[in-house]
Design an enzyme around this catalytic site. Structure first.
Site, PDB file in Angstrom:
ATOM      1  N   TRP A 176       0.811  -1.216   0.000  1.00 42.33           N
ATOM      2  CA  TRP A 176       0.000   0.000   0.000  1.00 42.33           C
ATOM      3  C   TRP A 176       0.844   1.266   0.000  1.00 42.33           C
ATOM      4  O   TRP A 176       0.314   2.352  -0.201  1.00 42.33           O
ATOM      5  CB  TRP A 176      -0.888   0.009   1.269  1.00 42.33           C
ATOM      6  CG  TRP A 176      -0.103  -0.378   2.493  1.00 42.33           C
ATOM      7  CD1 TRP A 176      -0.028  -1.643   3.023  1.00 42.33           C
ATOM      8  CD2 TRP A 176       0.765   0.431   3.280  1.00 42.33           C
ATOM      9  NE1 TRP A 176       0.837  -1.664   4.100  1.00 42.33           N
ATOM     10  CE2 TRP A 176       1.336  -0.386   4.289  1.00 42.33           C
ATOM     11  CE3 TRP A 176       1.127   1.780   3.258  1.00 42.33           C
ATOM     12  CZ2 TRP A 176       2.243   0.080   5.239  1.00 42.33           C
ATOM     13  CZ3 TRP A 176       2.033   2.254   4.204  1.00 42.33           C
ATOM     14  CH2 TRP A 176       2.580   1.399   5.185  1.00 42.33           C
ATOM     15  N   ASN A 177       2.141   1.166   0.258  1.00 43.37           N
ATOM     16  CA  ASN A 177       2.879   2.410   0.534  1.00 43.37           C
ATOM     17  C   ASN A 177       3.140   3.244  -0.719  1.00 43.37           C
ATOM     18  O   ASN A 177       3.231   4.459  -0.644  1.00 43.37           O
ATOM     19  CB  ASN A 177       4.166   2.130   1.319  1.00 43.37           C
ATOM     20  CG  ASN A 177       5.189   1.349   0.534  1.00 43.37           C
ATOM     21  OD1 ASN A 177       4.832   0.518  -0.301  1.00 43.37           O
ATOM     22  ND2 ASN A 177       6.452   1.584   0.790  1.00 43.37           N
ATOM     23  N   LYS A 200      -2.277  -7.928  -8.049  1.00 34.79           N
ATOM     24  CA  LYS A 200      -3.098  -7.917  -6.832  1.00 34.79           C
ATOM     25  C   LYS A 200      -2.995  -6.561  -6.150  1.00 34.79           C
ATOM     26  O   LYS A 200      -1.904  -6.112  -5.802  1.00 34.79           O
ATOM     27  CB  LYS A 200      -2.637  -8.999  -5.851  1.00 34.79           C
ATOM     28  CG  LYS A 200      -3.666  -9.211  -4.729  1.00 34.79           C
ATOM     29  CD  LYS A 200      -3.143 -10.050  -3.611  1.00 34.79           C
ATOM     30  CE  LYS A 200      -2.519  -9.253  -2.498  1.00 34.79           C
ATOM     31  NZ  LYS A 200      -3.416  -8.261  -1.874  1.00 34.79           N
ATOM     32  N   ASP A 202      -3.325  -4.024  -3.079  1.00 39.73           N
ATOM     33  CA  ASP A 202      -3.304  -4.126  -1.627  1.00 39.73           C
ATOM     34  C   ASP A 202      -4.682  -3.743  -1.099  1.00 39.73           C
ATOM     35  O   ASP A 202      -5.308  -2.801  -1.615  1.00 39.73           O
ATOM     36  CB  ASP A 202      -2.228  -3.199  -1.044  1.00 39.73           C
ATOM     37  CG  ASP A 202      -2.025  -3.456   0.434  1.00 39.73           C
ATOM     38  OD1 ASP A 202      -1.059  -4.166   0.770  1.00 39.73           O
ATOM     39  OD2 ASP A 202      -2.841  -2.962   1.253  1.00 39.73           O
ATOM     40  N   SER A 252       6.915  -7.030   2.693  1.00 44.28           N
ATOM     41  CA  SER A 252       7.798  -7.263   3.846  1.00 44.28           C
ATOM     42  C   SER A 252       8.678  -8.494   3.618  1.00 44.28           C
ATOM     43  O   SER A 252       8.345  -9.385   2.828  1.00 44.28           O
ATOM     44  CB  SER A 252       6.947  -7.455   5.098  1.00 44.28           C
ATOM     45  OG  SER A 252       6.148  -8.613   4.936  1.00 44.28           O
ATOM     46  N   GLU A 273      11.211  -7.748  -3.697  1.00 42.30           N
ATOM     47  CA  GLU A 273      11.636  -6.408  -3.260  1.00 42.30           C
ATOM     48  C   GLU A 273      11.119  -6.243  -1.839  1.00 42.30           C
ATOM     49  O   GLU A 273       9.923  -6.019  -1.628  1.00 42.30           O
ATOM     50  CB  GLU A 273      11.033  -5.342  -4.185  1.00 42.30           C
ATOM     51  CG  GLU A 273      11.257  -5.562  -5.672  1.00 42.30           C
ATOM     52  CD  GLU A 273      12.684  -5.247  -6.106  1.00 42.30           C
ATOM     53  OE1 GLU A 273      13.447  -4.707  -5.294  1.00 42.30           O
ATOM     54  OE2 GLU A 273      13.035  -5.568  -7.251  1.00 42.30           O
ATOM     55  N   CYS A 307      10.345   1.979   1.492  1.00 45.90           N
ATOM     56  CA  CYS A 307      11.309   0.895   1.732  1.00 45.90           C
ATOM     57  C   CYS A 307      12.732   1.409   1.799  1.00 45.90           C
ATOM     58  O   CYS A 307      13.549   0.905   2.548  1.00 45.90           O
ATOM     59  CB  CYS A 307      11.168  -0.159   0.649  1.00 45.90           C
ATOM     60  SG  CYS A 307      11.387   0.495  -1.007  1.00 45.90           S
TER      61      CYS A 307
HETATM   62  P1  NAD Z   1       3.188  -7.223   3.302  1.00 40.11           P
HETATM   63  O1  NAD Z   1       4.259  -8.193   3.002  1.00 40.11           O
HETATM   64  O2  NAD Z   1       2.358  -7.438   4.508  1.00 40.11           O
HETATM   65  O3  NAD Z   1       2.166  -7.090   2.073  1.00 40.11           O
HETATM   66  C1  NAD Z   1       2.592  -6.824   0.772  1.00 40.11           C
HETATM   67  C2  NAD Z   1       1.601  -7.412  -0.216  1.00 40.11           C
HETATM   68  O4  NAD Z   1       1.619  -8.820  -0.097  1.00 40.11           O
HETATM   69  C3  NAD Z   1       0.159  -6.984   0.034  1.00 40.11           C
HETATM   70  O5  NAD Z   1      -0.495  -6.787  -1.200  1.00 40.11           O
HETATM   71  C4  NAD Z   1      -0.430  -8.174   0.757  1.00 40.11           C
HETATM   72  O6  NAD Z   1      -1.832  -8.261   0.579  1.00 40.11           O
HETATM   73  C5  NAD Z   1       0.291  -9.323   0.091  1.00 40.11           C
HETATM   74  N1  NAD Z   1       0.391 -10.551   0.867  1.00 40.11           N
HETATM   75  C6  NAD Z   1       0.273 -10.713   2.211  1.00 40.11           C
HETATM   76  N2  NAD Z   1       0.438 -12.008   2.542  1.00 40.11           N
HETATM   77  C7  NAD Z   1       0.677 -12.678   1.403  1.00 40.11           C
HETATM   78  C8  NAD Z   1       0.957 -14.048   1.100  1.00 40.11           C
HETATM   79  N3  NAD Z   1       1.000 -14.984   2.047  1.00 40.11           N
HETATM   80  N4  NAD Z   1       1.164 -14.392  -0.192  1.00 40.11           N
HETATM   81  C9  NAD Z   1       1.146 -13.448  -1.158  1.00 40.11           C
HETATM   82  N5  NAD Z   1       0.882 -12.147  -0.937  1.00 40.11           N
HETATM   83  C10 NAD Z   1       0.649 -11.761   0.338  1.00 40.11           C
HETATM   84  O7  NAD Z   1       3.907  -5.809   3.331  1.00 40.11           O
HETATM   85  P2  NAD Z   1       3.379  -4.470   3.969  1.00 40.11           P
HETATM   86  O8  NAD Z   1       3.721  -4.469   5.406  1.00 40.11           O
HETATM   87  O9  NAD Z   1       1.986  -4.216   3.590  1.00 40.11           O
HETATM   88  O10 NAD Z   1       4.320  -3.425   3.173  1.00 40.11           O
HETATM   89  C11 NAD Z   1       5.384  -2.792   3.739  1.00 40.11           C
HETATM   90  C12 NAD Z   1       6.659  -3.603   3.529  1.00 40.11           C
HETATM   91  O11 NAD Z   1       7.005  -3.601   2.162  1.00 40.11           O
HETATM   92  C13 NAD Z   1       7.849  -2.982   4.250  1.00 40.11           C
HETATM   93  O12 NAD Z   1       8.628  -3.990   4.824  1.00 40.11           O
HETATM   94  C14 NAD Z   1       8.616  -2.301   3.130  1.00 40.11           C
HETATM   95  O13 NAD Z   1       9.992  -2.112   3.382  1.00 40.11           O
HETATM   96  C15 NAD Z   1       8.372  -3.247   2.004  1.00 40.11           C
HETATM   97  N6  NAD Z   1       8.578  -2.577   0.714  1.00 40.11           N
HETATM   98  C16 NAD Z   1       9.653  -2.920  -0.046  1.00 40.11           C
HETATM   99  C17 NAD Z   1       9.904  -2.251  -1.235  1.00 40.11           C
HETATM  100  C18 NAD Z   1      11.116  -2.572  -2.096  1.00 40.11           C
HETATM  101  O14 NAD Z   1      11.161  -2.126  -3.229  1.00 40.11           O
HETATM  102  N7  NAD Z   1      12.102  -3.295  -1.589  1.00 40.11           N
HETATM  103  C19 NAD Z   1       9.034  -1.243  -1.660  1.00 40.11           C
HETATM  104  C20 NAD Z   1       7.951  -0.922  -0.855  1.00 40.11           C
HETATM  105  C21 NAD Z   1       7.721  -1.594   0.325  1.00 40.11           C
END
Ligand code: NAD
Length: 536
Positions: A176-177, A200, A202, A252, A273, A307
């Site tokens: 979502w960020n 997908k 968020d 994450s 990522e 991130c």
């Molecule tokens: P999250 O991992 O909880 O969710 C990310 C996405 O994955 C969402 O769309 C969620 O619905 C989906 N998801 C959740 N469980 C899943 C599963 N079991 N299988 C498949 N998809 C699933 O992340 P968040 O907390 O919402 O986002 C923030 C995190 O993302 C932070 O850790 C941030 O650093 C990271 N991030 C990384 C980057 C990068 O480019 N490296 C960019 C932006 C955010």
């Protein structure tokens, strides 16, 4: 999560009062029609919570795993015709999308702010980044994917080239960020490479992705080439991984691990990522005003929910006190608040879960002895989920925020005795996403940068410089993930390479009547000749 999948949402008056006036029910319906729910028919909906007032935004159809299966099948059927177009024809669609996006940027900035709560400037940065990526890949994509002529096994008599073929159906799971940049910016190169996409959304930010899907339709993207699915991460995200040929995941580190395991079971490729704990190093010779400005920009951008944002600031002891003063002055100049214009530098956090996580990290650090130099608390007077930009000192290993990602507007200051000490602190932990070095000596900073464990290092900039250099790859090492977005890797990853080798002399091997000894002698002669000519 603040969004819930539930029964059809009853018509209610308790909706967010921040809904932009132009978001009419008719407009909402025109976006919701892009949710791929052919099996369930959208019998259930999900409704996110708007951060500015913690009231529901607008319901969108929620997909079931069966919808995802059907969406992937429809995408697969549409992919062949899309891939059969020339790159130029696909690029025309993306360039039209670019123009429409730039023209209608106020709409998407409104939606991003409504769904996610960030300051408008950071919403505009998403527009800028996606517009740049769209143009870049539309103009240069063909070059990145061009056939590569290589020396074949036998000079003159044979030839070989590597050609690029689309993976087929690419799954894109994004958080979502940065709902526009990460949801759409990664889809553009996948589409240009001839893939169909199942993306997908968020649960916090579905409208942003759906608005963009509708815009791409207006730009001429065929109906089924990009399917948008919605719903909770575990059920719908896993269904996406189960039904695509490649998965591009941003989120994450914990979820990334699950996605990687799932993808490995299916033997599909994945780019991951993931999270960071990014350091910024201030060397003794740094311009301290620049370093303070760069720290504030990189630490509090997107309300710290980025991130690559900075969470650890490591300062040479000789300049520590002077830098601290400059940093606190720059921090106090930041305007925190929520408005659909450019009047604030920092916006709201995205959800109550985020507010609780950030507060818990800071409270834990303070309880264990950290000192609050600025902020350190929520600002409900400015918005229900606002949190003051925070600077801490005296953070130690046993505090949760020392090496755990806070993902909020919070930084910790560390004192380093010299460059080696700064490097040791910068390389602590297991993350390796982004880093920054401030120094007037660009050569020394370059040498230092190469020793930091990070996928990107910015010199005399906090975070945006490397991410904005879209011809270069962006991604993480170690627990921050693998794979790259941007640049050549950012589009080639959506393809398989195929080697096509041709012989003018028939099968390569001993000629009819030639003994194996003679053939081996000939092969050895060729090895010697090629070495002398330095051909291989
Ligand atoms: P999250 O991992 O909880 O969710 C990310 C996405 O994955 C969402 O769309 C969620 O619905 C989906 N998801 C959740 N469980 C899943 C599963 N079991 N299988 C498949 N998809 C699933 O992340 P968040 O907390 O919402 O986002 C923030 C995190 O993302 C932070 O850790 C941030 O650093 C990271 N991030 C990384 C980057 C990068 O480019 N490296 C960019 C932006 C955010």
């Amino acid at each position: 999560m603040t969004a819930t999948a539930d029964a059809p949402t009853p018509v209610t008056t308790t909706t967010s009062s921040h809904r932009p006036a132009w978001v009419t029910d008719r407009r909402l319906a025109s976006w919701n029609r892009w949710v791929a729910c052919p099996v369930s028919g959208g019998a259930k909906t999900l409704t996110a919570i708007a951060p500015y007032d913690e009231m529901p935004t607008a319901p969108v159809p929620a997909c079931t795993p069966d919808d995802v299966v059907a969406a992937a099948e429809a995408a697969r059927r549409a992919q062949a015709d899309w891939a059969a177009l020339t790159h130029g024809a696909r690029a025309e669609v993306i360039l039209r999308f670019h123009d429409l996006l730039v023209e209608r940027q106020d709409e998407i900035m409104d939606l991003i702010q409504w769904e996610m709560g960030k300051a408008r400037f950071h919403a505009w940065q998403e527009v800028l980044q996606v517009a740049n990526l769209a143009r870049h890949y539309a103009v240069h994509g063909a070059k990145y994917l061009a056939d590569r002529k290589v020396r074949a096994a036998i000079p003159v008599a044979t030839k070989a080239r590597e050609v690029r073929k689309p993976k087929g159906v690419v799954g894109i799971i994004s958080p979502w960020n940065y709902p526009l940049y990460l949801g759409v910016g990664d889809a553009i190169p996948a589409l240009l490479a001839g893939n169909a996409v199942v993306g997908k959304a968020d649960p916090q930010t579905p409208l942003t992705l759906l608005w963009t899907r509708a815009l791409l339709a207006e730009a001429g993207l065929p109906e089924h080439v990009w399917q948008v699915v919605t719903g909770p991460g575990a059920a719908i995200g896993e269904a996406v991984v189960d039904n695509v040929d490649y998965i591009s995941f941003t989120g994450s580190t914990a979820t990334g691990r699950l996605v990687a395991q799932h993808a490995a079971r299916r033997l599909i490729g994945a780019s991951l990522e993931l999270g960071g704990k990014n350091p910024l190093v201030v060397r003794a010779d740094a311009d301290l005003q620049q370093a303070a400005r760069g720290t504030v920009m990189a630490a509090f951008a997107n309300t710290g929910q980025m991130c690559i944002h900075i969470e650890r600031v490591i300062v040479h002891t000789d300049v520590y006190d002077a830098f601290k003063e400059a940093l606190l002055a720059a921090t106090s100049g930041q305007k925190l608040g929520q408005a659909f214009d450019f009047s604030y530098d920092i916006g709201s956090l995205a959800s109550r879960a985020q507010l609780e996580k950030v507060s818990a990290h800071v409270d834990d650090a303070v309880a264990k002895g950290a000192t609050v130099l600025a902020g350190g608390k929520a600002r409900p007077d400015l918005g229900p989920l606002c949190y003051a930009p925070t600077v801490l000192e005296g953070v130690t290993d046993e505090m949760d925020l020392c090496l755990g990602e806070t993902f909020g507007p919070v930084i910790a200051l560390y004192r380093a005795s010299d460059d080696e000490d700064a490097l040791r602190v910068a390389n602590q932990g297991r993350a390796g996403l982004s880093a920054s070095v401030f120094s007037k000596d660009l050569d020394a900073a370059d040498a230092f940068a190469r020793r930091i464990r990070a996928g990107s290092v910015n010199i005399n900039d906090g975070a945006a410089l490397a991410a904005g250099s879209i011809e270069a790859g962006m991604g993480g090492v170690a627990e921050s993930g693998s794979g790259r977005r941007h640049g050549g890797e950012g589009i080639r990853k959506y393809t398989d390479s195929q080697t096509v080798a041709a012989s003018r002399i028939g099968p390569v091997g001993p000629l009819p009547g030639q003994t194996l000894e003679k053939f081996v002698a000939m092969g050895n002669g060729q090895l010697k000749l090629l070495r002398r000519l330095k051909v291989r």
